[in-house]
Design a protein around this motif. Structure first.
Motif, PDB file in Angstrom:
ATOM      1  N   TYR A   1       2.116   6.210  -0.934  1.00 39.04           N
ATOM      2  CA  TYR A   1       1.789   7.423  -0.183  1.00 39.04           C
ATOM      3  C   TYR A   1       0.311   7.458   0.218  1.00 39.04           C
TER       4      TYR A   1
ATOM      5  N   GLY B   1      -2.255  10.608  -6.969  1.00 37.16           N
ATOM      6  CA  GLY B   1      -0.803  10.750  -6.918  1.00 37.16           C
ATOM      7  C   GLY B   1      -0.132   9.942  -8.017  1.00 37.16           C
TER       8      GLY B   1
ATOM      9  N   GLY C   1       6.930   4.911  -2.119  1.00 38.62           N
ATOM     10  CA  GLY C   1       6.991   5.674  -0.877  1.00 38.62           C
ATOM     11  C   GLY C   1       8.272   6.459  -0.694  1.00 38.62           C
TER      12      GLY C   1
ATOM     13  N   SER D   1      -0.917   2.209  -1.197  1.00 41.18           N
ATOM     14  CA  SER D   1      -1.151   3.659  -1.121  1.00 41.18           C
ATOM     15  C   SER D   1      -2.574   3.838  -0.616  1.00 41.18           C
TER      16      SER D   1
ATOM     17  N   GLY E   1      -0.544   5.417   3.436  1.00 38.17           N
ATOM     18  CA  GLY E   1       0.169   4.466   2.597  1.00 38.17           C
ATOM     19  C   GLY E   1       1.055   3.578   3.449  1.00 38.17           C
TER      20      GLY E   1
ATOM     21  N   GLY F   1      -3.643   7.972  -3.188  1.00 41.99           N
ATOM     22  CA  GLY F   1      -2.193   8.097  -3.197  1.00 41.99           C
ATOM     23  C   GLY F   1      -1.561   7.245  -4.280  1.00 41.99           C
TER      24      GLY F   1
ATOM     25  N   SER G   1       4.725   2.092   4.366  1.00 38.88           N
ATOM     26  CA  SER G   1       6.120   2.520   4.273  1.00 38.88           C
ATOM     27  C   SER G   1       6.877   1.681   3.240  1.00 38.88           C
TER      28      SER G   1
ATOM     29  N   SER H   1       4.689   7.323  -5.904  1.00 41.31           N
ATOM     30  CA  SER H   1       5.716   8.357  -5.742  1.00 41.31           C
ATOM     31  C   SER H   1       5.174   9.684  -5.239  1.00 41.31           C
ATOM     32  N   GLN H   2       3.876   9.757  -4.949  1.00 42.34           N
ATOM     33  CA  GLN H   2       3.288  11.060  -4.607  1.00 42.34           C
ATOM     34  C   GLN H   2       1.967  10.858  -3.871  1.00 42.34           C
ATOM     35  N   ALA H   3       1.718  11.682  -2.879  1.00 39.94           N
ATOM     36  CA  ALA H   3       0.444  11.627  -2.168  1.00 39.94           C
ATOM     37  C   ALA H   3      -0.695  12.075  -3.073  1.00 39.94           C
TER      38      ALA H   3
END
Length: 326
Positions: free
Chosen positions: A219, A258, A137, A195, A213, A233, A215, A236-238
């Motif tokens: 994501y 992601g 995240g 995610s 995702g 998700g 926190s 590290s990326q949506a």
């Protein structure tokens, strides 16, 4: 008894540290067989001197020494100055000795399963305390744990079946949340998780949001549009959103999963916790995210990565890895 007393009188803390032990003392990694009361044994694994207590029928550490840190559990390897324990299934991390050590960890939950012909599964939650690396995240590394003698629970979460959330992974007080499973019904938002999963498309106009995702772990999943579902998700990326051809032709393009996070906790740089790809009608489905995400072309998430499943496929199981300086 006289032999044991004489041998003990020749032993100093410096001789123990240097490994210079009198011949009267048994030196081995395992305890001597059939010992008598007062017999001395130098444990070459723990680097401590022990004396046999005939009353309790057990070897005891000679006073004044601190038994060093030792641990069992998982598959044990070394890399540089670190000892590493890798758990691909549930178990216990068992610490003995009188020392306390700083323990770095990577805890990845099971990935969510992809939706029934729809959005990609979300990656399992990703938590890490490895110095210089990232947690999920977009968070920086968490604080290591300080552990002494005891047994610490390790739970490795399984990947979710089709349209099912992944299971949590746990190391002592650290819990990573299972990835959100994709949904089976059309025109639906994705499910939340470590995610989130990608949203599910419809065959008529409309936009639907991916699941959120958690926190510090991962994501959100990608949005769905006409005939195109979102990707799950990653850590590290949506997830990528579904889209439609720009030339106005019929069909949809599924969103990509992601990407996950790369870690070298075990000495090898490896991506984990990638999202699953979403389905696109008549054009193309999305690819799985780096880190074990399955593609939208009916592909499972990779085992022990926490990768989300591609549409209609299972997510990958999680993993727990811990290490400490030795």
């Amino acid at each position: 008894e006289v032999r044991s007393i004489m041998a003990l009188s020749k032993i100093t803390s410096n001789s123990i540290a240097s490994g210079v032990i009198p011949d009267a003392v048994v030196k081995s990694a395992t305890a001597p067989s059939s010992p008598a009361d007062g017999d001395l044994w130098y444990d070459t694994t723990l680097k401590v001197l022990k004396v046999y207590n005939g009353t309790d029928a057990a070897f005891e550490v000679v006073g004044g020494q601190v038994q060093p840190f030792a641990a069992t559990g998982g598959t044990i390897t070394t890399s540089g100055s670190y000892t590493i324990h890798t758990f691909t299934s549930s178990g216990n991390f068992v610490v003995t000795g009188g020392e306390t050590k700083s323990i770095e960890y990577l805890v990845v939950a099971g990935g969510g399963g992809g939706g029934d012909g729809r959005g990609g599964g979300g990656a399992g939650g990703y938590r890490s305390s490895v110095s210089g690396e990232s947690s999920g995240g977009g968070n920086s590394a968490e604080s290591p744990l300080s552990l002494s003698a005891g047994s610490y629970t390790v739970t490795v979460g399984s990947g979710g079946a089709e349209a099912t959330d992944g299971q949590n992974s746990v190391f002592h007080s650290i819990t990573s949340t299972g990835g959100g499973g994709g949904v089976s019904s059309a025109a639906s938002s994705g499910r939340s998780g470590g995610s989130g999963s990608g949203a599910s498309h419809n065959n008529s106009a409309g936009t639907y949001n991916g699941g959120a995702g958690t926190s510090g772990q991962g994501y959100a999943g990608g949005v769905a549009v006409l005939q195109a579902s979102g990707g799950g998700g990653g850590a590290s990326q949506a997830g990528g959103g579904g889209s439609n051809p720009t030339n106005g032709s019929q069909g949809g393009i599924g969103g990509n999963g992601g990407n996950g996070v790369q870690s070298s906790i075990d000495g090898t740089a490896t991506y984990r916790a990638g999202g699953g790809g979403g389905y696109g009608y008549a054009v193309s489905s999305g690819s799985g995210g780096l880190g074990g995400g399955g593609s939208g072309d009916l592909e499972n998430g990779d085992p022990n990565t926490g990768g989300g499943g591609g549409r209609s496929r299972a997510g990958g199981s999680g993993i727990v890895i811990v290490r400490y300086l030795t």
